[in-house]
Scaffold this motif. Structure first.
Motif, PDB file in Angstrom:
ATOM      1  N   ARG A 177      47.832  42.808  50.686  1.00 23.01           N
ATOM      2  CA  ARG A 177      46.948  41.860  50.252  1.00 23.01           C
ATOM      3  C   ARG A 177      45.414  42.161  50.168  1.00 23.01           C
ATOM      4  NH1 ARG A 177      50.086  39.253  54.479  1.00 23.01           N
ATOM      5  NH2 ARG A 177      48.748  39.623  55.898  1.00 23.01           N
ATOM      6  N   ARG A 178      45.135  43.391  50.775  1.00 20.95           N
ATOM      7  CA  ARG A 178      43.673  43.646  50.583  1.00 20.95           C
ATOM      8  C   ARG A 178      43.733  44.499  49.045  1.00 20.95           C
ATOM      9  NH1 ARG A 178      43.688  44.666  55.869  1.00 20.95           N
ATOM     10  NH2 ARG A 178      45.121  46.552  55.976  1.00 20.95           N
ATOM     11  N   LYS A 179      44.717  45.069  48.624  1.00 21.05           N
ATOM     12  CA  LYS A 179      44.862  45.421  47.354  1.00 21.05           C
ATOM     13  C   LYS A 179      44.964  44.365  46.151  1.00 21.05           C
ATOM     14  CE  LYS A 179      47.682  49.659  48.188  1.00 21.05           C
ATOM     15  NZ  LYS A 179      48.821  50.503  48.449  1.00 21.05           N
ATOM     16  N   ILE A 180      45.444  43.395  46.393  1.00 24.67           N
ATOM     17  CA  ILE A 180      45.410  42.250  45.548  1.00 24.67           C
ATOM     18  C   ILE A 180      43.917  41.721  45.354  1.00 24.67           C
ATOM     19  CG2 ILE A 180      46.042  39.629  45.216  1.00 24.67           C
ATOM     20  CD1 ILE A 180      48.228  41.639  44.329  1.00 24.67           C
ATOM     21  N   ALA A 181      43.285  41.611  46.530  1.00 22.46           N
ATOM     22  CA  ALA A 181      41.788  41.073  46.601  1.00 22.46           C
ATOM     23  C   ALA A 181      41.034  42.132  45.857  1.00 22.46           C
ATOM     24  CB  ALA A 181      41.557  40.974  48.101  1.00 22.46           C
ATOM     25  N   PHE A 182      41.331  43.392  46.180  1.00 18.13           N
ATOM     26  CA  PHE A 182      40.441  44.541  45.393  1.00 18.13           C
ATOM     27  C   PHE A 182      40.514  44.248  44.122  1.00 18.13           C
ATOM     28  CE2 PHE A 182      40.326  48.967  43.722  1.00 18.13           C
ATOM     29  CZ  PHE A 182      38.958  48.948  44.097  1.00 18.13           C
ATOM     30  N   THR A 183      41.721  43.997  43.497  1.00 25.86           N
ATOM     31  CA  THR A 183      41.904  43.977  42.026  1.00 25.86           C
ATOM     32  C   THR A 183      41.227  42.836  41.654  1.00 25.86           C
ATOM     33  OG1 THR A 183      44.040  42.719  42.221  1.00 25.86           O
ATOM     34  CG2 THR A 183      44.025  45.408  41.902  1.00 25.86           C
ATOM     35  N   ALA A 184      41.258  41.631  42.318  1.00 30.57           N
ATOM     36  CA  ALA A 184      40.487  40.304  41.931  1.00 30.57           C
ATOM     37  C   ALA A 184      38.940  40.761  41.975  1.00 30.57           C
ATOM     38  CB  ALA A 184      40.766  39.460  42.883  1.00 30.57           C
ATOM     39  N   ALA A 185      38.695  41.398  42.771  1.00 37.91           N
ATOM     40  CA  ALA A 185      36.983  41.752  42.664  1.00 37.91           C
ATOM     41  C   ALA A 185      36.749  42.548  41.460  1.00 37.91           C
ATOM     42  CB  ALA A 185      36.563  42.633  44.043  1.00 37.91           C
ATOM     43  N   GLN A 186      37.606  43.457  41.324  1.00 37.43           N
ATOM     44  CA  GLN A 186      37.206  44.324  39.937  1.00 37.43           C
ATOM     45  C   GLN A 186      37.226  43.391  38.724  1.00 37.43           C
ATOM     46  OE1 GLN A 186      40.466  47.252  40.681  1.00 37.43           O
ATOM     47  NE2 GLN A 186      38.983  48.912  40.549  1.00 37.43           N
ATOM     48  N   ALA A 187      38.290  42.408  38.464  1.00 38.27           N
ATOM     49  CA  ALA A 187      38.479  41.614  37.536  1.00 38.27           C
ATOM     50  C   ALA A 187      37.187  40.770  37.351  1.00 38.27           C
ATOM     51  CB  ALA A 187      39.641  40.646  37.511  1.00 38.27           C
ATOM     52  N   TRP A 188      36.543  40.306  38.620  1.00 35.21           N
ATOM     53  CA  TRP A 188      35.517  39.492  38.518  1.00 35.21           C
ATOM     54  C   TRP A 188      34.254  40.416  37.982  1.00 35.21           C
ATOM     55  CZ3 TRP A 188      30.821  39.748  41.130  1.00 35.21           C
ATOM     56  CH2 TRP A 188      29.984  38.772  41.200  1.00 35.21           C
ATOM     57  N   GLY A 189      34.108  41.578  38.477  1.00 34.09           N
ATOM     58  CA  GLY A 189      32.991  42.483  38.161  1.00 34.09           C
ATOM     59  C   GLY A 189      33.110  42.971  36.749  1.00 34.09           C
ATOM     60  N   ALA A 190      34.240  43.166  36.034  1.00 35.46           N
ATOM     61  CA  ALA A 190      34.378  43.361  34.700  1.00 35.46           C
ATOM     62  C   ALA A 190      33.857  42.092  33.922  1.00 35.46           C
ATOM     63  CB  ALA A 190      35.671  43.705  34.494  1.00 35.46           C
ATOM     64  N   ASP A 191      34.273  41.086  34.567  1.00 39.00           N
ATOM     65  CA  ASP A 191      33.760  39.857  33.621  1.00 39.00           C
ATOM     66  C   ASP A 191      32.203  39.567  33.797  1.00 39.00           C
ATOM     67  OD1 ASP A 191      35.775  38.229  32.343  1.00 39.00           O
ATOM     68  OD2 ASP A 191      36.299  37.239  34.230  1.00 39.00           O
ATOM     69  N   GLU A 192      31.569  40.014  34.825  1.00 41.84           N
ATOM     70  CA  GLU A 192      30.190  39.719  34.885  1.00 41.84           C
ATOM     71  C   GLU A 192      29.499  40.835  34.124  1.00 41.84           C
ATOM     72  OE1 GLU A 192      28.311  37.733  36.817  1.00 41.84           O
ATOM     73  OE2 GLU A 192      30.132  36.604  37.249  1.00 41.84           O
TER      74      GLU A 192
END
Length: 209
Positions: A177-192
């Motif tokens: 679950r932490r890995k899933i959250a980490f990839t979500a954070a990366q996607a959010w950061g890339a969008d920004e």
């Protein structure tokens, strides 16, 4: 199981009509987005019989039905998705949708806490245009369809997350679950980051059509 079979049987009898309406809806949406730049893809689909029946037979913890009348209560029997390059492009597509379509609901979906990362996307529940409903199918075609507007990164993350949820052979462990959250954070950061770059590097003054 009996209710599942009854629902899937009824929905299968409607599915061909819904697929045709979804195909026409895709063309319809594209026609209103012709002048909007950086729209990567417009797609529409009818929910598959298996997924519709699975959703229609969901129950609450007390055993009561979530959808006593699924054919009128489930609003994403036909769903559409518009994917765009950057976060600021979402607002441009939203403006076009608000201008040309009647809707009953719009939600910007995001994690509840500012400290969490997960699903992001803009969702509309939109009235089905009358001219997309075949004359002999008014009772079959739903009143509304769901439209999602996402960036490429939001779409990629949600598709992968959805696939893991449906096809996982077991529940996720805490580390997973932490890995899933980490990839979500990366996607959010890339969008920004890409949106900031686009605002400084791209000349973008086109009007909404």
């Amino acid at each position: 199981m009996t209710r599942f079979r009854e629902i899937i049987g009824e929905y299968e009898s409607r599915y061909k009509v819904l697929r045709g309406v979804a195909s026409d809806l895709e063309v319809y949406l594209k026609s209103y987005l012709t002048g909007v730049q950086r729209v990567d893809r417009v797609a529409a689909r009818a929910k598959s019989p298996e997924r519709f029946a699975a959703k229609a037979t969901k129950v609450y913890e007390d055993g009561s039905e979530r959808y006593p009348n699924p054919f009128t209560e489930i609003q994403d029997q036909i769903g559409a998705r518009i994917t765009v390059f950057y976060l600021s492009d979402v607002a441009k597509v939203e403006a076009a949708i608000r201008k040309y379509f009647k809707f009953i609901e719009v939600k910007s979906k995001a994690p509840l806490s500012d400290y969490e990362f997960g699903y992001f996307g803009l969702h509309f529940i939109i009235c089905m245009p009358d001219d997309l409903i075949p004359d002999d199918s008014e009772e079959i075609v739903p009143e509304f369809f769901e439209l999602q507007i996402k960036t490429l990164f939001q779409h990629a993350w949600s598709e992968a997350h959805h696939d893991l949820g449906y096809k996982s052979i077991r529940g996720l462990m805490p580390e997973e679950r932490r890995k899933i959250a980490f990839t979500a954070a990366q996607a959010w950061g890339a969008d920004e980051m890409f949106d900031e770059l686009a605002k400084s590097l791209v000349n973008d003054n086109e009007p909404i059509p």
